[in-house]
Scaffold this motif. Structure first.
Motif, short mmCIF file in Angstrom:
data_model
loop_
_atom_site.label_atom_id
_atom_site.label_comp_id
_atom_site.label_asym_id
_atom_site.label_seq_id
_atom_site.Cartn_x
_atom_site.Cartn_y
_atom_site.Cartn_z
N ALA A 397 0.86 -1.17 0.00
CA ALA A 397 0.00 0.00 0.00
C ALA A 397 0.90 1.22 0.00
O ALA A 397 2.01 1.19 0.52
CB ALA A 397 -0.89 0.00 1.24
N GLY A 398 0.43 2.29 -0.59
CA GLY A 398 1.25 3.48 -0.63
C GLY A 398 0.50 4.64 -1.24
O GLY A 398 -0.71 4.58 -1.46
N GLU A 399 1.26 5.70 -1.49
CA GLU A 399 0.65 6.90 -2.02
C GLU A 399 1.17 7.15 -3.43
O GLU A 399 2.37 6.97 -3.71
CB GLU A 399 1.01 8.08 -1.11
N VAL A 400 0.28 7.58 -4.30
CA VAL A 400 0.67 7.90 -5.67
C VAL A 400 1.39 9.25 -5.64
O VAL A 400 0.85 10.24 -5.14
CB VAL A 400 -0.55 7.96 -6.59
N THR A 401 2.63 9.28 -6.16
CA THR A 401 3.37 10.54 -6.15
C THR A 401 3.41 11.18 -7.52
O THR A 401 3.69 12.36 -7.64
CB THR A 401 4.81 10.31 -5.67
N GLU A 402 3.13 10.39 -8.56
CA GLU A 402 3.20 10.97 -9.89
C GLU A 402 2.45 10.08 -10.88
O GLU A 402 2.45 8.85 -10.74
CB GLU A 402 4.67 11.08 -10.33
N PRO A 480 -5.39 5.99 -11.05
CA PRO A 480 -5.17 6.69 -9.78
C PRO A 480 -4.54 8.06 -10.02
O PRO A 480 -3.82 8.26 -11.00
CB PRO A 480 -4.22 5.76 -9.01
N GLU A 481 -4.85 8.99 -9.13
CA GLU A 481 -4.30 10.33 -9.28
C GLU A 481 -3.26 10.61 -8.22
O GLU A 481 -3.21 9.92 -7.19
CB GLU A 481 -5.43 11.36 -9.19
N LYS A 482 -2.49 11.62 -8.45
CA LYS A 482 -1.45 12.02 -7.49
C LYS A 482 -2.09 12.26 -6.12
O LYS A 482 -3.12 12.93 -6.02
CB LYS A 482 -0.75 13.28 -7.98
N GLY A 483 -1.49 11.68 -5.10
CA GLY A 483 -2.02 11.85 -3.75
C GLY A 483 -2.95 10.74 -3.32
O GLY A 483 -3.27 10.62 -2.14
N ASP A 484 -3.42 9.92 -4.29
CA ASP A 484 -4.32 8.82 -3.94
C ASP A 484 -3.59 7.79 -3.10
O ASP A 484 -2.42 7.49 -3.33
CB ASP A 484 -4.83 8.12 -5.21
#
Lengths: 532, 445
Positions: A397-402, A480-484
């Protein structure tokens, strides 16, 4: 055992209380389950001593076999059991909905959609422990080949009506319980230990009293103390305060209470059989009723605590909200129930003693598929289960950065956006490994395109492969978008169907060849032991 | 042990000739060949396929994994570049090795219909199971038949009339993710191996055995043979001294270097860490494995063998690390990356089956464990790990495993009607440990 399960158990030891192993309930619980708490006699396989059974927690039906080695009494017990269980099963057999199923058309051989009945609900049976499941199977095996007087008027020792039918149903439920994730027949200890991690071993978890003591210890007592008490504490007469959930009974109970009571009963019964005058017979009959009463009370005293414990366990499970995919798996149980109902209505013979090669292979493949499905669905339904998979490197799991738009090569370029994810997990990603995430309940595939920087930095680039619509631009919300916050798994969410095996008549030479014309299974032969 | 009267080449040729005679001219529907590690199983499969195809008898080849199928296709093309070969593959992306596209004789397709009429068609058992034919193939070769599950054979057996079954009985048995106890003892138990079912129904089939391991050195064959194949012994194809490891850089006296020297000298080395119960990915043991690999590569190893006049340098692609679990393999890979080692294969026993290296470094399956489960005791797992090397095998293990074995005798229930496999994992583990104890290097990380 996974690392997180080990941690949960250690934490349970440290805190003196079972720790949650799930945040949602992963098994279906019926509003009206039939609870079955059986006891058997020591020394003879599958000889029932009695049972508490019913759907009303305040009014269980007590069934008792005063002399468990008496086959007539055993059949009377089974007939009584059938009178309780079969109406419960029938209660769901009538109400149906129309459902679609893909079937092979016998004439054209093509796969076509057909409309069939599907029971809107299926009856659920709950037994206290895994040993209870085995007894259900054993009872099913011992009953389903029996013949009633109606079927074979000439044969001696006919079984009471409905007993073979109950045998077929119990066999079906016993087989179904081997399918991972199924809920037609549940062993409560298995379900409870799926949802809570205790500070004792998995073998010890099979003791319902000890398991409940860890999950819900009494005020002011630790789980370990309460569990030890449940396992070992005895009263002044040397009897366990918390009788084992059965079907086996405690030897101290057998020796000190049950054996003398049965002996008294036998004595009176023998005397009654030889009584010569009416007043004497009258007295003996009263004595016999009293002796029987005594055994009934004994059986009730050993089953009632378990009965209450089962309902308490069900209450505890009901405090958890149902998992997202439980309903879907229960629908499979309803299919299974409906199919067996149809087989019985169609007058098919009872399940054979042994599966043939093709049936066995089909069952094994089906169960492996269900196991994989269950593991995936539990993880998707429950962040705590997913955490275990993440720790094992099977998800991250993680965060989309770009997000960088890219396209596939070829004549009609399709979107293949590159998504950079920063994660603290350590997934075991191979080159071009496929990963999946749940997008509105469907699995979206991405391909691992590589690490940005060193693998330890946990920045990885994924190429989204599908579920973006047919257009040149991905549909809104499909990328997915940045920050998702995203969670991808390395395991697939859906299971592919396996290859079709040959029909049993086409069994190849490597597996013994075709079985030949089916012959109806003959009933079990009556042995000397059957008519003591 | 004397090798004076034993000509390994001649013995192997005799066995191969008998197998080919039964396959090409026999009357039975099946022929079974047991092959110990590195006995030329693939060579046999390729040769049998070429001879059948050469005799104008089209055949299908069933292997268990895509890698195995691709490997067989490459070997076939190498032996006979003009032979038209079909590679049936799944419709997934990267379904087969792209190297096959460069071979003129090889046709690849996801549909069996496209490959009709070719003399040899190869695929995995899983893919074959989806194929329907009107007329069955007259011949088939089933490779790695002991690793194939009975239900998998059931799905494909209708495709051929007769078959050659080749496999290694000592490697890992097939497994299922759910229990199959209810069928234990049935001749067609779907979770048993394909050969078990085949022989249960056809006890009269001719059974052959390849007698020589060309992979295992003279230092390893006797141990592996005695520990894992007690009733079907085999020999090494090379004698003592024919294979040799030498290192340009002398030992620095550390544990890893001493165990490397011991293994170079005797073919075996045991790097023993202090006894301790650890999680599966025991950090000290994992670092010790990585350190041994690093030193193996740093010390300029040279492998002398019967294959060439000049020694071959011991490079990263000739070294492998074997573990029991995937997370252990991942941990070792991470530790190797930290030491800057690239190109060394690190995998579980399951995935190392059928592979061959000069030197292997093994993290013992029971190292650091508080218990010995059936999984960790499985004979085949240890056999795979201990039989991948041409020169030397270095085992990294915590002390105390033999005590652990004594505390956990195998407790698997005995099922009526099932063939009890010998030796059991407990006995095989003891045999290997007893031998390794003679090559022990204690190590305090």
């Amino acid at each position: 055992m996974s690392l997180i399960a080990t941690l949960a158990r250690l934490e349970a030891v440290a805190t003196g209380r079972a720790q949650p192993a799930a945040t949602v309930r992963h098994r279906h619980l019926s509003d009206r389950p039939l609870v079955f708490v059986p006891l058997t006699t020591a020394g003879e396989t599958g000889a029932p001593l009695g049972a508490l059974v019913g759907t009303d927690r305040d009014a269980p039906r007590l069934l008792v076999v005063p002399q468990p080695r008496d086959r007539d009494q055993r059949f009377a017990f089974l007939a009584e059991l059938a009178d309780i269980v079969l109406p419960h099963l029938d209660s769901c057999a009538e109400a149906v909905e129309t459902a679609e199923r893909t079937d092979t058309d016998p004439e054209t051989g093509k796969r076509v959609k057909v409309e069939v009945d599907l029971c809107v609900d299926a009856p659920q049976i709950v037994v206290p422990s895994r040993a209870g499941l085995d007894l259900v199977r054993l009872l099913g095996r011992s009953m389903r080949f029996r013949r009633t007087a109606e079927q074979e008027p000439e044969t001696p020792y006919p079984a009471p009506p409905r007993v073979p039918l109950l045998g077929r149903w119990l066999t079906h439920y016993g087989e179904r319980s081997r399918v991972p994730g199924s809920s037609l027949l549940l062993a409560l200890t298995d379900v409870l230990s799926r949802h809570w991690a205790t500070g004792q071993s998995m073998v010890e978890d099979q003791h319902l009293g000890a398991l409940l003591a860890w999950i819900d210890p009494p005020e002011g007592e630790s789980g370990a103390e309460a569990a030890a008490r449940a396992e070992r504490a005895r009263d002044a007469a040397g009897q366990l305060l918390c009788p084992p959930a059965g079907p086996a009974t405690d030897p101290a109970f057998d020796n000190k209470l049950l054996a003398p009571a049965i002996e008294r009963y036998d004595r009176v019964r023998t005397a009654l059989a030889t009584a010569e005058d009416a007043p004497r017979a009258e007295d003996l009959l009263t004595a016999l009723t009293a002796a029987e009463r005594e055994i009934r009370d004994l059986v009730e005293s050993r089953t009632r605590p378990t009965w209450d414990a089962v309902w308490r366990g069900l209450d505890l499970l009901r405090t958890l909200p149902e998992g997202g995919h439980v309903e879907e798996r229960w629908t499979r149980d309803r299919w299974s129930f409906t199919a067996h109902r149809d087989r019985i209505t169609a007058g098919e013979p009872p399940q054979p003693r042994r599966d043939d090669a093709v049936t066995a292979a089909n069952k094994l493949a089906g169960r492996e598929r269900e196991q994989a499905r269950l593991e995936a669905q539990e993880a998707l339904d429950d962040p705590l289960v997913m955490a275990a998979r993440r720790l094992a490197g099977e998800a991250f799991a993680g965060e989309v950065t770009e997000v960088v738009m890219a396209y596939s090569e070829g004549r009609r370029p399709s979107p293949r956006p590159l998504v950079t994810v920063r994660t603290e997990d350590r997934p075991h990603l191979g080159e071009r490994a496929k990963v999946y995430r749940s997008l509105n309940g469907r699995a979206q595939t991405a391909e691992f395109a590589g690490y940005e920087g060193a693998p330890e930095d946990g920045v990885l680039v994924l190429r989204i492969m599908d579920k973006m619509g047919r257009g040149k631009e991905p549909e809104a919300g499909s990328v997915p978008e940045k920050g998702d916050a995203v969670c991808f798994t390395l395991f697939e969410h859906e299971q592919r169907g396996g290859a079709k095996l040959p029909d049993p008549e086409q069994t190849p030479w490597t597996h013994g060849g075709p079985p030949g014309e089916p012959v109806p299974e003959i009933p079990d032969a009556v042995t000397e032991e059957d008519v003591l | 042990m004397t090798t004076v009267d034993f000509d390994p080449g001649a013995a192997a040729t005799r066995a191969t000739d008998a197998i080919l005679a039964d396959t090409l001219h026999g009357t039975e529907r099946g022929v079974v060949v047991d092959s110990p590690p590195g006995a030329g199983k693939s060579t046999l499969v390729v040769r049998a396929a070429l001879e059948l195809a050469g005799a104008g008898r089209p055949l299908m080849v069933v292997a268990q994994t895509n890698a195995q199928v691709d490997d067989l296709v490459l070997r076939l093309a190498e032996k006979d570049p003009d032979l038209p070969v079909g590679r049936l593959h799944s419709s997934d992306t990267d379904a087969y090795d792209k190297a096959l596209d460069a071979l003129p004789g090889v046709r690849t397709s996801a549909r069996a219909g496209d490959l009709g009429g070719l003399p040899v068609v190869l695929s995995t058992a899983a893919k074959w199971a989806h194929v329907k034919v009107d007329e069955p193939w007259r011949h088939a070769i089933v490779d790695e038949a002991y690793q194939m599950r009975s239900d998998s054979l059931l799905a494909v057996a209708g495709l051929f009339e007769r078959a050659l079954f080749v496999g290694d009985p000592g490697q890992l048995d097939p497994f299922s993710t759910v229990g199959g106890d209810q069928w234990a003892g049935l001749s067609y138990d779907p979770s048993a191996s394909a050969v078990t079912t085949l022989l249960a129904h056809n006890p009269g089939l001719p059974q052959h055995r390849l007698p020589v391991s060309w992979r295992l050195p003279a230092s390893a064959a006797p141990l592996v043979s005695a520990a894992f194949y007690p009733y079907t012994p085999f020999r090494s194809g090379t004698g003592h001294g024919e294979r040799r490891l030498a290192f340009a850089v002398p030992s620095d006296g550390s544990g890893p270097d001493r165990v490397i020297d011991e293994a170079a000298e005797s073919g075996w080395g045991l790097l023993e860490l202090p006894a301790r119960h650890t999680p599966r990915t025991d950090p000290e043991a994992v670092r010790a494995v990585a350190a041994v690999v690093r030193r193996l590569l740093d010390r300029g190893g040279a492998a002398f063998s019967e294959r060439a006049e000049t020694p071959a340098p011991l490079t990263a692609d000739r070294v492998a690390v074997g573990t029991a679990h995937r997370d252990q393999a991942a941990a070792v890979r991470a530790a190797l990356a930290e030491l800057g080692v690239v190109g060394v294969t690190v995998d579980t026993a399951n995935r190392l089956q059928g592979r061959e290296y000069d030197v292997t470094v093994v993290l013992h399956p029971l190292s650091g464990r508080p218990d010995a489960t059936a999984f960790h005791l499985e004979t085949g797992r240890l056999c795979v790990l201990a039989s991948r090397h041409r020169h030397a095998c270095i085992v990294v293990c915590r002390a105390g495993v033999s005590c652990l074995l004594d505390e956990y005798p195998s407790t698997e229930p005995v099922q009526l009607g099932t063939l009890v496999k010998f030796p059991d994992g407990w006995e095989a583990n003891h045999a290997v440990l007893a031998h390794l104890a003679e090559h022990r290097v204690p190590y305090q990380p």
